[in-house]
Design a protein around this motif. Structure first.
Motif, PDB file in Angstrom:
ATOM      1  N   VAL A 165      35.258  32.706  47.409  1.00 51.35           N
ATOM      2  CA  VAL A 165      36.104  33.770  47.904  1.00 51.35           C
ATOM      3  C   VAL A 165      35.609  34.972  47.876  1.00 51.35           C
ATOM      4  O   VAL A 165      34.859  35.614  46.677  1.00 51.35           O
ATOM      5  CB  VAL A 165      37.281  33.626  46.900  1.00 51.35           C
ATOM      6  N   ASN A 166      35.888  35.675  48.750  1.00 47.62           N
ATOM      7  CA  ASN A 166      35.356  37.183  48.870  1.00 47.62           C
ATOM      8  C   ASN A 166      36.849  37.778  48.736  1.00 47.62           C
ATOM      9  O   ASN A 166      37.983  37.700  49.442  1.00 47.62           O
ATOM     10  CB  ASN A 166      34.976  37.671  50.141  1.00 47.62           C
ATOM     11  N   CYS A 167      36.797  39.113  47.839  1.00 50.06           N
ATOM     12  CA  CYS A 167      38.044  39.892  47.789  1.00 50.06           C
ATOM     13  C   CYS A 167      37.416  41.354  47.502  1.00 50.06           C
ATOM     14  O   CYS A 167      36.123  41.619  47.202  1.00 50.06           O
ATOM     15  CB  CYS A 167      38.931  39.519  46.757  1.00 50.06           C
ATOM     16  N   ARG A 168      38.394  42.434  47.559  1.00 49.42           N
ATOM     17  CA  ARG A 168      37.762  43.644  47.077  1.00 49.42           C
ATOM     18  C   ARG A 168      37.362  43.611  45.478  1.00 49.42           C
ATOM     19  O   ARG A 168      38.110  42.775  44.932  1.00 49.42           O
ATOM     20  CB  ARG A 168      39.089  44.591  47.120  1.00 49.42           C
ATOM     21  N   ALA A 169      36.452  44.554  45.184  1.00 45.97           N
ATOM     22  CA  ALA A 169      36.055  44.535  43.649  1.00 45.97           C
ATOM     23  C   ALA A 169      37.157  44.811  42.770  1.00 45.97           C
ATOM     24  O   ALA A 169      37.171  44.366  41.817  1.00 45.97           O
ATOM     25  CB  ALA A 169      34.980  45.577  43.576  1.00 45.97           C
ATOM     26  N   LYS A 170      38.143  45.679  43.296  1.00 41.95           N
ATOM     27  CA  LYS A 170      39.026  46.087  42.230  1.00 41.95           C
ATOM     28  C   LYS A 170      40.206  44.945  41.952  1.00 41.95           C
ATOM     29  O   LYS A 170      41.222  44.830  41.456  1.00 41.95           O
ATOM     30  CB  LYS A 170      39.926  47.161  42.659  1.00 41.95           C
ATOM     31  N   ASP A 171      40.218  43.682  43.144  1.00 42.97           N
ATOM     32  CA  ASP A 171      41.208  42.806  42.961  1.00 42.97           C
ATOM     33  C   ASP A 171      40.686  41.462  42.295  1.00 42.97           C
ATOM     34  O   ASP A 171      41.318  40.507  42.324  1.00 42.97           O
ATOM     35  CB  ASP A 171      41.612  42.317  44.621  1.00 42.97           C
ATOM     36  N   VAL A 172      39.324  41.607  41.809  1.00 46.54           N
ATOM     37  CA  VAL A 172      38.710  40.473  41.100  1.00 46.54           C
ATOM     38  C   VAL A 172      39.537  39.707  40.110  1.00 46.54           C
ATOM     39  O   VAL A 172      39.685  38.585  40.133  1.00 46.54           O
ATOM     40  CB  VAL A 172      37.301  40.730  40.772  1.00 46.54           C
ATOM     41  N   ASP A 173      40.234  40.566  39.217  1.00 41.85           N
ATOM     42  CA  ASP A 173      41.001  40.045  38.053  1.00 41.85           C
ATOM     43  C   ASP A 173      42.315  39.167  38.810  1.00 41.85           C
ATOM     44  O   ASP A 173      42.548  38.195  38.256  1.00 41.85           O
ATOM     45  CB  ASP A 173      41.399  40.875  37.136  1.00 41.85           C
TER      46      ASP A 173
END
Length: 191
Positions: free
Chosen positions: A119-127
């Motif tokens: 899964v790839n996401c924005r760094a700020k969305d990891v949690d």
């Protein structure tokens, strides 16, 4: 001599009557032919006028349809532009955004039907994505009897300028489901 003269006059009268009859028959025949020709000419003109009227009407209807389609396209373009400008606000409400992430992940799991995904996401969305992966796995596990091993690829995050969402991939990224906000809006704009 009078008898012969009388015979000649009667014969001349008969010829004149016969000639008049033939003339009248021929004249009536010519008049009938010309009447039919004139009627055919005007019928042809009437049909041509009717065809021209239908063509003009069809052109008018097509122009109106084009105007409607152009107006519709303009409204859709404005609406999509406004939606794109509002995309960045979606991730502002954390609880709604986490629910959306769960649904986007679940859709990616359903499309891929794989046990191992990245899964790839924005760094700020990891949690938020970790939490959404757990929730999506719960639902997926209930339906299919196994959970997906979803690994968040923190080494290759989505651009921070993006509006959010996820990209779910399998088989070393050869199969990818792009569920970013922008890709969802693009998908909507195509239809």
């Amino acid at each position: 001599v009078a008898f012969i003269k009388q015979e000649a006059l009667e014969k001349a009268r008969e010829l004149k009557v016969k000639a008049d009859e033939e003339f009248n028959i021929e004249k009536a025949k010519i008049v009938r032919q010309e009447t039919v020709a004139i009627e055919a000419f005007y019928q042809k003109k009437h049909k041509q006028a009717e065809v021209q009227r239908k063509i003009a009407q069809s052109n008018h209807i097509n122009k109106c349809r084009l105007k409607v389609l152009q107006a519709r396209q303009q409204v859709l373009s404005e609406l999509l532009g406004e939606a794109k400008s509002q995309l960045v606000n979606i991730s502002g409400d954390r609880s709604k955004y986490e629910g959306l992430l769960k649904d986007l992940l679940l859709q990616g799991f359903y499309q891929l039907m794989e046990k191992e995904v990245k899964v790839n996401c924005r760094a700020k969305d990891v949690d938020a994505v970790r939490k959404a992966v757990e929730q999506a796995n719960e639902v997926y596990g209930k339906e299919f009897g196994y959970k997906v091993n979803a690994v968040i690829d923190e080494a290759n995050p989505l651009p921070e300028a993006g509006a959010g969402g996820v990209v779910v991939g399998a088989h070393e990224g050869r199969i990818r489901v792009s569920n970013t906000m922008e890709s969802r809006l693009d998908l909507l704009s195509e239809h």
